[in-house]
Design a protein around this motif. Structure first.
Motif, PDB file in Angstrom:
ATOM      1  N   ARG A  47      34.991  14.460  89.771  1.00 39.22           N
ATOM      2  CA  ARG A  47      36.330  14.331  89.210  1.00 39.22           C
ATOM      3  C   ARG A  47      36.604  12.869  88.912  1.00 39.22           C
ATOM      4  NH1 ARG A  47      38.889  17.889  92.994  1.00 39.22           N
ATOM      5  NH2 ARG A  47      36.835  18.785  92.738  1.00 39.22           N
ATOM      6  N   SER A  48      37.706  12.583  88.278  1.00 37.27           N
ATOM      7  CA  SER A  48      38.004  11.211  87.870  1.00 37.27           C
ATOM      8  C   SER A  48      38.346  10.326  89.061  1.00 37.27           C
ATOM      9  CB  SER A  48      39.179  11.208  86.896  1.00 37.27           C
ATOM     10  OG  SER A  48      40.382  11.550  87.578  1.00 37.27           O
ATOM     11  N   ASP A  52      29.816  12.353  84.522  1.00 37.59           N
ATOM     12  CA  ASP A  52      30.287  13.507  85.302  1.00 37.59           C
ATOM     13  C   ASP A  52      30.960  14.534  84.395  1.00 37.59           C
ATOM     14  OD1 ASP A  52      29.355  12.459  87.671  1.00 37.59           O
ATOM     15  OD2 ASP A  52      31.243  11.478  88.178  1.00 37.59           O
ATOM     16  N   ALA A  53      31.724  14.036  83.422  1.00 36.41           N
ATOM     17  CA  ALA A  53      32.383  14.946  82.482  1.00 36.41           C
ATOM     18  C   ALA A  53      31.350  15.691  81.645  1.00 36.41           C
ATOM     19  CB  ALA A  53      33.343  14.171  81.588  1.00 36.41           C
ATOM     20  N   LEU A  85      38.933  19.920  81.958  1.00 35.19           N
ATOM     21  CA  LEU A  85      38.542  18.535  82.234  1.00 35.19           C
ATOM     22  C   LEU A  85      39.747  17.660  82.576  1.00 35.19           C
ATOM     23  CD1 LEU A  85      35.857  18.135  79.438  1.00 35.19           C
ATOM     24  CD2 LEU A  85      35.450  18.269  81.899  1.00 35.19           C
ATOM     25  N   GLN A  86      40.873  17.942  81.953  1.00 32.49           N
ATOM     26  CA  GLN A  86      42.082  17.180  82.270  1.00 32.49           C
ATOM     27  C   GLN A  86      42.552  17.469  83.691  1.00 32.49           C
ATOM     28  OE1 GLN A  86      44.437  18.438  78.844  1.00 32.49           O
ATOM     29  NE2 GLN A  86      44.408  16.362  78.028  1.00 32.49           N
ATOM     30  N   ARG A  87      42.373  18.694  84.131  1.00 28.78           N
ATOM     31  CA  ARG A  87      42.737  19.037  85.519  1.00 28.78           C
ATOM     32  C   ARG A  87      41.819  18.346  86.519  1.00 28.78           C
ATOM     33  NH1 ARG A  87      43.589  23.979  83.012  1.00 28.78           N
ATOM     34  NH2 ARG A  87      41.591  24.859  83.693  1.00 28.78           N
ATOM     35  N   LYS A  88      40.644  17.943  86.065  1.00 27.51           N
ATOM     36  CA  LYS A  88      39.732  17.159  86.903  1.00 27.51           C
ATOM     37  C   LYS A  88      40.101  15.680  86.882  1.00 27.51           C
ATOM     38  CE  LYS A  88      37.014  20.460  88.324  1.00 27.51           C
ATOM     39  NZ  LYS A  88      36.923  20.812  89.762  1.00 27.51           N
ATOM     40  N   GLU A 148      34.431  11.108  74.591  1.00 29.07           N
ATOM     41  CA  GLU A 148      33.132  10.442  74.718  1.00 29.07           C
ATOM     42  C   GLU A 148      32.100  11.380  75.345  1.00 29.07           C
ATOM     43  OE1 GLU A 148      30.273   7.264  74.683  1.00 29.07           O
ATOM     44  OE2 GLU A 148      32.059   7.775  73.533  1.00 29.07           O
ATOM     45  N   ALA A 149      32.516  12.132  76.356  1.00 28.85           N
ATOM     46  CA  ALA A 149      31.612  13.066  77.028  1.00 28.85           C
ATOM     47  C   ALA A 149      31.168  14.174  76.082  1.00 28.85           C
ATOM     48  CB  ALA A 149      32.294  13.663  78.257  1.00 28.85           C
TER      49      ALA A 149
END
Length: 208
Positions: free
Chosen positions: A125-126, A158-159, A185-188, A197-198
């Motif tokens: 996650r971020s 990771d993304a 992905l935003q929830r991560k 970019e990912a």
């Protein structure tokens, strides 16, 4: 001081809650209650009270957190909360925490390092979300920032891992699928530019 009530615990019938001058003081086994002759209306000497708090109750508190630590690492905040829920006195909690730190049972930096390492290995996650999770567990902002800065965190990589996993390598997505992937992905905790970019890197890898 006077014992105003001796009440059997509901959760643990083997222990009795002792109230002194109308206020909960501590919990003891029935054997200890009999030994110290604690019954309603009995006068308890300050010396006896201090001995119980400094020895028996301290050992109880110590056993409580060591058992709690037996399952996994805990933060200082989590350990304090555990003792507070068991209604141990502040001075007893302070002594136990001093013991835990002295012998390495409680170390927020090591906890944060282990937590971040496992998160990145199993559930990436971020940095922002990791920092928030550490904060919720009582880790200071300074320790969280230092640990994250020293970690091998690569948000884009990771993304990409998540994208490959969620799409099973097929990036030919319709708008509904793409929106769902972005939301995941935003929830991560990944920002829009990291996601873009990912996706670009995942697409490039797919073409190779």
């Amino acid at each position: 001081m006077m014992v105003t009530a001796v009440v059997q615990q509901k959760r643990n019938p083997e222990k009795q809650n002792i109230f002194i001058d109308g206020t909960f003081a501590f919990a003891l086994t029935m054997q200890d209650v009999r030994y110290f002759k604690l019954k309603e209306g009995a006068v308890i000497a300050q010396e006896t009270y201090d001995f119980i708090q400094e020895n028996l109750i301290y050992i109880q508190a110590q056993d409580t957190v060591l058992h709690y630590l037996g399952y996994k690492m805990r933060t200082e905040t989590e350990l304090r909360r555990k003792l507070e829920t068991k209604e141990f006195a502040p001075d007893v909690i302070a002594r136990v925490m001093e013991f835990l730190k002295k012998y390495g049972y409680c170390n927020d930096r090591k906890y944060a390092e282990s937590y971040v390492k496992e998160r990145l290995r199993l559930q990436p996650r971020s940095a922002y979300l990791l920092k928030m999770e550490l904060k919720q567990k009582g880790i200071s902002e300074q320790i969280a920032q230092e640990v994250l800065a020293e970690s091998n965190l690569d948000e884009t990589a990771d993304a990409v891992r998540w994208i490959v996993k969620k799409t099973k390598g097929n990036l030919q997505l319709d708008e509904k699928q793409k929106k769902k992937l972005y939301g995941f992905l935003q929830r991560k905790g990944y920002h829009w530019d990291i996601i873009e970019e990912a996706l670009r890197k995942a697409a490039e890898a797919e073409e190779v």
